[in-house]
Design a protein around this motif. Structure first.
Motif, PDB file in Angstrom:
ATOM      1  N   GLN A 302      40.722  42.359  41.505  1.00  0.00           N
ATOM      2  CA  GLN A 302      40.538  41.583  39.755  1.00  0.00           C
ATOM      3  C   GLN A 302      40.566  40.605  40.145  1.00  0.00           C
ATOM      4  N   ASP A 303      40.850  39.320  39.424  1.00  0.00           N
ATOM      5  CA  ASP A 303      41.409  37.689  38.669  1.00  0.00           C
ATOM      6  C   ASP A 303      42.728  37.734  39.397  1.00  0.00           C
ATOM      7  N   ILE A 310      43.273  30.277  39.847  1.00  0.00           N
ATOM      8  CA  ILE A 310      42.742  31.470  39.510  1.00  0.00           C
ATOM      9  C   ILE A 310      41.694  32.205  41.012  1.00  0.00           C
ATOM     10  N   LYS A 312      39.092  35.107  42.517  1.00  0.00           N
ATOM     11  CA  LYS A 312      38.197  36.306  41.484  1.00  0.00           C
ATOM     12  C   LYS A 312      38.656  37.095  42.917  1.00  0.00           C
ATOM     13  N   ASN A 313      38.481  38.246  42.362  1.00  0.00           N
ATOM     14  CA  ASN A 313      37.892  39.298  43.163  1.00  0.00           C
ATOM     15  C   ASN A 313      38.766  39.168  44.400  1.00  0.00           C
ATOM     16  N   ARG A 365      40.530  39.187  49.505  1.00  0.00           N
ATOM     17  CA  ARG A 365      39.540  40.294  49.149  1.00  0.00           C
ATOM     18  C   ARG A 365      37.882  40.710  50.592  1.00  0.00           C
ATOM     19  N   HIS A 369      32.594  40.010  48.447  1.00  0.00           N
ATOM     20  CA  HIS A 369      32.915  38.802  47.413  1.00  0.00           C
ATOM     21  C   HIS A 369      33.019  37.317  47.477  1.00  0.00           C
TER      22      HIS A 369
END
Length: 643
Positions: A302-303, A310, A312-313, A365, A369
């Motif tokens: 998730q973020d 922020i 992401k992924n 990550r 992604h």
């Protein structure tokens, strides 16, 4: 306003239409145009058809009583044939020719108009006869030459007429010529060039592109040496046999005898390569793949908020360790070790590249992604999870395939490349598949020369791919996208053309007209950059334009000598000129863009001396030796595509 009709005749011959005898039929198009007659000044003074006209053989009829502006016309002798009015001037309601002549004599300017019409009609008639007779003679001559010249195309131009006649040879070869070859093989190149000069169609089977066909080569010939030429299903031999037959003067006759009929069966002759079929290669699955599949399903991806940004992924290192402990029933130390192995094999990366893997509140990550993935043109939906092949093997395979592409779809001097032909070829499709094996390759295992050859070849291959996918960069914005945003995923990291050129080969030096270096502090790609910049790399890189060096691919064992050869070829061509009278040296703009790699102006000229021919070297040595001023002019760069 009165008008008369003038016929304007236009002839066009269409070679696509022919009668039953094979002769070209010609179409004649007739276009009618109206030529207005001069208007009379006073309509009230229009002549009447009933005016009396007295005709004599030696007297002149005076028309001044009717209209002073009417021109006096001399009538012909009574014994001479009277001229007939041209079509369109006669009165359809009156059948009396004498009356028509009388009417014409009363029209102002009618004599000059009639003369003009007769002259133009005669010219048109003569032109039509000459053109049609010329077409017929040329058609007969072409029929006689058809027996001697194969695939002959005759073209002859006439004023306003262009006819192209292509003959179909009755003795057309029905068989097939095929030969086995290898990339960068001189004998194979000689055979290929000979068939092209003869205009013969052939099927080439490159063993380096289709390695599974090597077994067939050995079975058919008893050897793996190339080239091996086949006429239908019969083995002809190699380059020695071809030269022997050519020198004897019996090649054409031998070819007609052997290829007069089709091959008995498709399996008898070597089959042509088929588009879309890959070799059945045994690929070993990475031992970590089973663990990665579980992590992809179980981890809470998730973020997250990290350092006021922020991300992401992503997932944390602690979450990965917990999943490994519960699912594989291992200790925490073992789970951390597995996470470290996943990072080193480029299945996962730290979101900011700060470490390989640590347990705790560090975010990671999966490779698929990463935000740069959409820009990677060798990524096709998923990461290659197979066990990565050695970088040396992938580099050699890439070089062989791209060399085979140039041999088939580029000119002999490599200055012109057929990008359309490349895009539709089976060789290029196989290259695209090979590029996917670069996702997680270990480049740190390469030697210095292997890394140099690898990145030179990768750059030139990416340029060909970029031209096919996004086109040639024409403007400043297009060039930025071409050199910066077209990327490959190599060894877990993105590589653009600018990163390869200025980040790797130039050891992280700023590109032209920019203030930022390609790599920031701590970028792991810096480990692949050489300790010392070699200026010769600029002449081994082709960016697909007219002003760039010619495209070529290098071998690890001979990369230094091949780069010197590339520089020598570039400077002996259009890369440098000397004007002794103006004491001016004209250089490529590539040197100006990267002048920090060459030194100051005098050092640049001394360095170039090593790669010039005798004439240019003598001129430049003369300028450098007399201690006078030397002007250096950098030529404009031609960004046109080298197609």
């Amino acid at each position: 306003m009165e008008s008369i009709q003038l016929e304007n005749i236009e002839i066009s011959a269409d070679s696509s239409k022919a009668n039953d005898h094979g002769e070209a039929q010609h179409e004649i198009e007739i276009e009618k145009r109206e030529i207005p007659l001069p208007e009379e000044e006073d309509e009230d003074e229009e002549l009447d058809d009933t005016d009396d006209i007295t005709e004599t053989s030696s007297s002149v009829t005076d028309k001044s009583s009717i209209n002073e502006d009417v021109v006096k016309i001399l009538q012909p002798h009574s014994q001479l044939p009277k001229p007939e009015a041209p079509p369109g001037l006669s009165n359809p309601n009156n059948n009396n020719n004498n009356d028509d002549d009388d009417d014409m004599s009363l029209i102002p300017g009618a004599s000059s108009i009639g003369k003009f019409i007769r002259e133009r009609s005669n010219e048109f008639s003569v032109a039509i006869v000459k053109r049609l007779s010329s077409l017929k003679e040329n058609s007969n001559d072409d029929k006689e030459k058809e027996k001697d010249n194969e695939n002959d195309v005759t073209q002859f131009d006439l004023s306003g007429l262009k006819v192209i006649v292509k003959h179909k040879n009755d003795a057309e070869l029905k068989g097939r010529i095929s030969f086995f070859s290898r990339s960068n093989c001189r004998d194979s190149t000689a055979v290929r060039r000979f068939f092209r000069e003869k205009g013969l169609k052939y099927v080439e089977i490159n063993i380096d592109v289709y390695p599974e066909r090597e077994k067939e080569l050995v079975e058919r010939t008893g050897t793996s040496s190339v080239p091996q030429i086949f006429f239908n299903d019969k083995l002809f031999g190699g380059l020695v046999a071809l030269n022997s037959l050519r020198n004897s003067g019996g090649f054409d006759q031998r070819v007609r005898e052997m290829l007069r009929t089709k091959c008995p069966s498709d399996d008898a002759a070597p089959a042509a390569p088929v588009y879309g079929f890959d070799d059945q290669e045994e690929e070993s699955t990475d031992e970590m793949v089973s663990i990665v599949k579980v992590l992809r399903q179980r981890l809470p991806i998730q973020d997250r908020l990290m350092k006021l940004r922020i991300v992401k992924n992503c997932f944390s290192g602690r979450e990965l360790v917990e999943v490994l402990i519960h699912h594989f029933d291992c200790g925490r130390k073992k789970a951390v070790y597995i996470g470290l192995q996943l990072s080193r094999k480029h299945f996962i990366h730290h979101v900011f590249g700060e470490n390989d893997f640590e347990d705790g509140n560090h975010f990671y990550r999966f490779l698929e992604h990463e935000p740069f993935i959409p820009k990677c043109f060798n990524f096709r939906g998923s990461i290659n999870d197979s066990e990565p092949k050695p970088a040396t093997m992938i580099g050699q395979r890439l070089t062989k395939i791209m060399t085979a592409i140039l041999e088939s779809y580029a000119s002999d001097d490599r200055r012109h490349v057929d990008y359309t032909g490349i895009s539709n070829s089976e060789e290029f499709r196989r290259y695209i598949n090979l590029a996917q094996e670069l996702h997680r390759v270990n480049l740190l295992a390469l030697s210095e020369n292997e890394k140099l050859a690898f990145f030179l070849n990768l750059y030139n291959a990416m340029v060909i791919h970029a031209v096919i996918r996004i086109g040639c960069p024409e403007g400043v914005i297009d060039r930025r996208y071409f050199f910066s945003d077209f990327q490959y995923l190599v060894g877990g990291y993105p590589y653009s053309l600018n990163i390869i050129n200025h980040g790797i080969l130039r050891n992280n030096r700023r590109p032209p007209y920019t203030l930022v270096k390609p790599f920031g502090t701590g970028d792991k790609r810096l480990e692949l950059a050489p300790a010392k910049v070699n200026p010769l790399v600029h002449f081994g890189l082709c960016n697909g334009t007219r002003s760039s060096p010619t495209v070529r691919f290098f071998s690890p064992e001979g990369v230094e000598s091949e780069l010197r050869c590339a520089a020598r070829e570039f400077f002996q061509g259009d890369g440098m000129e000397v004007d002794l009278e103006k004491r001016t040296v004209y250089l490529t703009r590539i040197i100006k863009w990267c002048n920090v790699d060459f030194g100051n102006d005098k050092e640049i000229l001394k360095w170039i001396l090593n790669y010039l021919d005798a004439t240019k070297s003598g001129l430049l040595t003369h300028l450098l030796g007399d201690a006078g001023p030397i002007n250096i002019v950098y030529r404009d760069y031609n960004w046109s595509l080298n197609s």
